[in-house]
Design a protein around this motif. Structure first.
Motif, PDB file in Angstrom:
ATOM      1  N   PHE A 233      -7.540   3.107  -7.834  1.00 47.37           N
ATOM      2  CA  PHE A 233      -6.158   3.567  -7.794  1.00 47.37           C
ATOM      3  C   PHE A 233      -6.154   5.028  -8.216  1.00 47.37           C
ATOM      4  O   PHE A 233      -6.675   5.369  -9.269  1.00 47.37           O
ATOM      5  N   VAL A 234      -5.602   5.888  -7.364  1.00 47.01           N
ATOM      6  CA  VAL A 234      -5.563   7.313  -7.688  1.00 47.01           C
ATOM      7  C   VAL A 234      -4.122   7.746  -7.866  1.00 47.01           C
ATOM      8  O   VAL A 234      -3.248   7.361  -7.112  1.00 47.01           O
ATOM      9  N   SER A 235      -3.902   8.538  -8.893  1.00 49.05           N
ATOM     10  CA  SER A 235      -2.542   9.000  -9.163  1.00 49.05           C
ATOM     11  C   SER A 235      -2.347  10.458  -8.784  1.00 49.05           C
ATOM     12  O   SER A 235      -1.223  10.937  -8.780  1.00 49.05           O
ATOM     13  N   GLU A 236      -3.427  11.155  -8.485  1.00 45.57           N
ATOM     14  CA  GLU A 236      -3.328  12.561  -8.113  1.00 45.57           C
ATOM     15  C   GLU A 236      -4.196  12.825  -6.895  1.00 45.57           C
ATOM     16  O   GLU A 236      -5.269  12.251  -6.752  1.00 45.57           O
TER      17      GLU A 236
ATOM     18  N   SER B 155      -2.874   4.545  -3.556  1.00 46.09           N
ATOM     19  CA  SER B 155      -1.915   5.371  -4.286  1.00 46.09           C
ATOM     20  C   SER B 155      -0.519   4.788  -4.115  1.00 46.09           C
ATOM     21  O   SER B 155      -0.251   4.083  -3.149  1.00 46.09           O
ATOM     22  N   GLU B 156       0.355   5.094  -5.040  1.00 51.28           N
ATOM     23  CA  GLU B 156       1.746   4.675  -4.895  1.00 51.28           C
ATOM     24  C   GLU B 156       2.631   5.835  -4.438  1.00 51.28           C
ATOM     25  O   GLU B 156       3.824   5.835  -4.646  1.00 51.28           O
TER      26      GLU B 156
ATOM     27  N   VAL C 250      -4.796   3.852   1.325  1.00 50.77           N
ATOM     28  CA  VAL C 250      -3.678   2.913   1.322  1.00 50.77           C
ATOM     29  C   VAL C 250      -2.607   3.451   0.381  1.00 50.77           C
ATOM     30  O   VAL C 250      -2.905   3.830  -0.748  1.00 50.77           O
ATOM     31  N   ALA C 251      -1.370   3.487   0.867  1.00 52.04           N
ATOM     32  CA  ALA C 251      -0.236   3.901   0.038  1.00 52.04           C
ATOM     33  C   ALA C 251       0.693   2.705  -0.108  1.00 52.04           C
ATOM     34  O   ALA C 251       1.005   2.036   0.884  1.00 52.04           O
ATOM     35  N   ILE C 252       1.121   2.433  -1.325  1.00 46.56           N
ATOM     36  CA  ILE C 252       2.019   1.311  -1.569  1.00 46.56           C
ATOM     37  C   ILE C 252       3.367   1.818  -2.058  1.00 46.56           C
ATOM     38  O   ILE C 252       3.460   2.892  -2.646  1.00 46.56           O
ATOM     39  N   ARG C 253       4.416   1.037  -1.778  1.00 48.52           N
ATOM     40  CA  ARG C 253       5.751   1.358  -2.276  1.00 48.52           C
ATOM     41  C   ARG C 253       6.616   0.114  -2.191  1.00 48.52           C
ATOM     42  O   ARG C 253       6.258  -0.857  -1.536  1.00 48.52           O
ATOM     43  N   MET C 254       7.765   0.174  -2.853  1.00 50.09           N
ATOM     44  CA  MET C 254       8.722  -0.926  -2.828  1.00 50.09           C
ATOM     45  C   MET C 254       9.716  -0.685  -1.695  1.00 50.09           C
ATOM     46  O   MET C 254      10.263   0.405  -1.561  1.00 50.09           O
ATOM     47  N   VAL C 255       9.957  -1.725  -0.898  1.00 47.25           N
ATOM     48  CA  VAL C 255      10.935  -1.668   0.192  1.00 47.25           C
ATOM     49  C   VAL C 255      11.767  -2.939   0.112  1.00 47.25           C
ATOM     50  O   VAL C 255      11.250  -4.041   0.321  1.00 47.25           O
ATOM     51  N   GLY C 256      13.048  -2.783  -0.216  1.00 51.56           N
ATOM     52  CA  GLY C 256      13.925  -3.938  -0.310  1.00 51.56           C
ATOM     53  C   GLY C 256      13.456  -4.985  -1.298  1.00 51.56           C
ATOM     54  O   GLY C 256      13.570  -6.182  -1.040  1.00 51.56           O
ATOM     55  N   GLY C 257      12.913  -4.546  -2.424  1.00 51.50           N
ATOM     56  CA  GLY C 257      12.453  -5.471  -3.456  1.00 51.50           C
ATOM     57  C   GLY C 257      11.081  -6.083  -3.181  1.00 51.50           C
ATOM     58  O   GLY C 257      10.638  -6.955  -3.920  1.00 51.50           O
ATOM     59  N   ARG C 258      10.430  -5.656  -2.115  1.00 50.32           N
ATOM     60  CA  ARG C 258       9.102  -6.166  -1.779  1.00 50.32           C
ATOM     61  C   ARG C 258       8.096  -5.023  -1.735  1.00 50.32           C
ATOM     62  O   ARG C 258       8.447  -3.894  -1.466  1.00 50.32           O
ATOM     63  N   VAL C 259       6.850  -5.368  -1.973  1.00 52.40           N
ATOM     64  CA  VAL C 259       5.791  -4.374  -1.893  1.00 52.40           C
ATOM     65  C   VAL C 259       5.403  -4.203  -0.426  1.00 52.40           C
ATOM     66  O   VAL C 259       5.184  -5.176   0.289  1.00 52.40           O
TER      67      VAL C 259
ATOM     68  N   SER D 228      -9.587  -6.126   6.706  1.00 52.10           N
ATOM     69  CA  SER D 228      -9.435  -7.250   7.632  1.00 52.10           C
ATOM     70  C   SER D 228      -8.278  -7.026   8.596  1.00 52.10           C
ATOM     71  O   SER D 228      -7.275  -6.391   8.270  1.00 52.10           O
ATOM     72  N   SER D 229      -8.420  -7.568   9.797  1.00 50.11           N
ATOM     73  CA  SER D 229      -7.370  -7.434  10.808  1.00 50.11           C
ATOM     74  C   SER D 229      -6.096  -8.129  10.351  1.00 50.11           C
ATOM     75  O   SER D 229      -4.992  -7.675  10.669  1.00 50.11           O
ATOM     76  N   LYS D 230      -6.213  -9.194   9.582  1.00 51.58           N
ATOM     77  CA  LYS D 230      -5.025  -9.891   9.068  1.00 51.58           C
ATOM     78  C   LYS D 230      -4.251  -8.986   8.120  1.00 51.58           C
ATOM     79  O   LYS D 230      -3.029  -8.933   8.161  1.00 51.58           O
ATOM     80  N   LEU D 231      -4.967  -8.286   7.272  1.00 54.80           N
ATOM     81  CA  LEU D 231      -4.311  -7.359   6.345  1.00 54.80           C
ATOM     82  C   LEU D 231      -3.699  -6.182   7.093  1.00 54.80           C
ATOM     83  O   LEU D 231      -2.598  -5.747   6.793  1.00 54.80           O
ATOM     84  N   MET D 232      -4.412  -5.698   8.105  1.00 61.29           N
ATOM     85  CA  MET D 232      -3.905  -4.559   8.887  1.00 61.29           C
ATOM     86  C   MET D 232      -2.597  -4.910   9.614  1.00 61.29           C
ATOM     87  O   MET D 232      -1.737  -4.055   9.789  1.00 61.29           O
ATOM     88  N   ARG D 233      -2.442  -6.157  10.015  1.00 64.49           N
ATOM     89  CA  ARG D 233      -1.192  -6.565  10.687  1.00 64.49           C
ATOM     90  C   ARG D 233       0.002  -6.512   9.740  1.00 64.49           C
ATOM     91  O   ARG D 233       1.140  -6.389  10.182  1.00 64.49           O
ATOM     92  N   LEU D 234      -0.241  -6.594   8.453  1.00 65.20           N
ATOM     93  CA  LEU D 234       0.835  -6.551   7.463  1.00 65.20           C
ATOM     94  C   LEU D 234       1.216  -5.119   7.075  1.00 65.20           C
ATOM     95  O   LEU D 234       2.242  -4.908   6.452  1.00 65.20           O
ATOM     96  N   ALA D 235       0.377  -4.167   7.433  1.00 68.54           N
ATOM     97  CA  ALA D 235       0.624  -2.774   7.043  1.00 68.54           C
ATOM     98  C   ALA D 235       1.863  -2.221   7.746  1.00 68.54           C
ATOM     99  O   ALA D 235       2.118  -2.516   8.901  1.00 68.54           O
ATOM    100  N   SER D 236       2.605  -1.410   7.011  1.00 65.61           N
ATOM    101  CA  SER D 236       3.810  -0.771   7.529  1.00 65.61           C
ATOM    102  C   SER D 236       3.494   0.649   7.974  1.00 65.61           C
ATOM    103  O   SER D 236       2.497   1.230   7.567  1.00 65.61           O
ATOM    104  N   ASP D 237       4.372   1.206   8.777  1.00 65.97           N
ATOM    105  CA  ASP D 237       4.312   2.613   9.113  1.00 65.97           C
ATOM    106  C   ASP D 237       5.366   3.322   8.286  1.00 65.97           C
ATOM    107  O   ASP D 237       6.562   3.118   8.499  1.00 65.97           O
ATOM    108  N   PHE D 238       4.951   4.104   7.301  1.00 70.43           N
ATOM    109  CA  PHE D 238       5.894   4.834   6.462  1.00 70.43           C
ATOM    110  C   PHE D 238       6.331   6.089   7.194  1.00 70.43           C
ATOM    111  O   PHE D 238       5.537   6.745   7.846  1.00 70.43           O
ATOM    112  N   GLU D 239       7.585   6.404   7.067  1.00 71.31           N
ATOM    113  CA  GLU D 239       8.103   7.622   7.688  1.00 71.31           C
ATOM    114  C   GLU D 239       8.322   8.680   6.640  1.00 71.31           C
ATOM    115  O   GLU D 239       8.506   8.447   5.519  1.00 71.31           O
TER     116      GLU D 239
END
Length: 85
Positions: A17-20, A37-38, A48-57, A74-85
């Motif tokens: 996890f990197v903060s900078e 990173s968050e 990988v960048a994570i954030r909260m969207v509508g109360g969900r990660v 994994s391809s299963k994990l990649m299908r769950l990934a969002s496109d952040f704008e």
């Protein structure tokens, strides 16, 4: 948050996890762990960048960099990934 030195050794780690952005750039050499990173606006500096969207990660994956560095997500994990704008 404690700063992790840019020259810290992450060999053997699978995920860091990197903060900078400087920490993240220090981990670009292969083999390097998956960088998480968050700060979704800094996806260019992490894998990988994570954030909260509508109360969900939600997360986005820097696919180009992940594949360039030879990391595997994994391809299963990649299908769950969002496109952040």
């Amino acid at each position: 948050r404690d700063a992790w030195p840019a020259d810290a050794d992450a060999r053997g780690a699978h995920l860091v996890f990197v903060s900078e952005a400087a920490q993240s750039r220090a981990l670009t050499a292969s083999p390097a762990p998956l960088r998480v990173s968050e700060e979704p606006d800094k996806l260019d500096d992490t894998d990988v960048a994570i954030r909260m969207v509508g109360g969900r990660v939600a997360f986005a994956v820097n696919r180009k960099d992940v594949y360039r560095r030879g990391l595997k997500i994994s391809s299963k994990l990649m299908r769950l990934a969002s496109d952040f704008e």
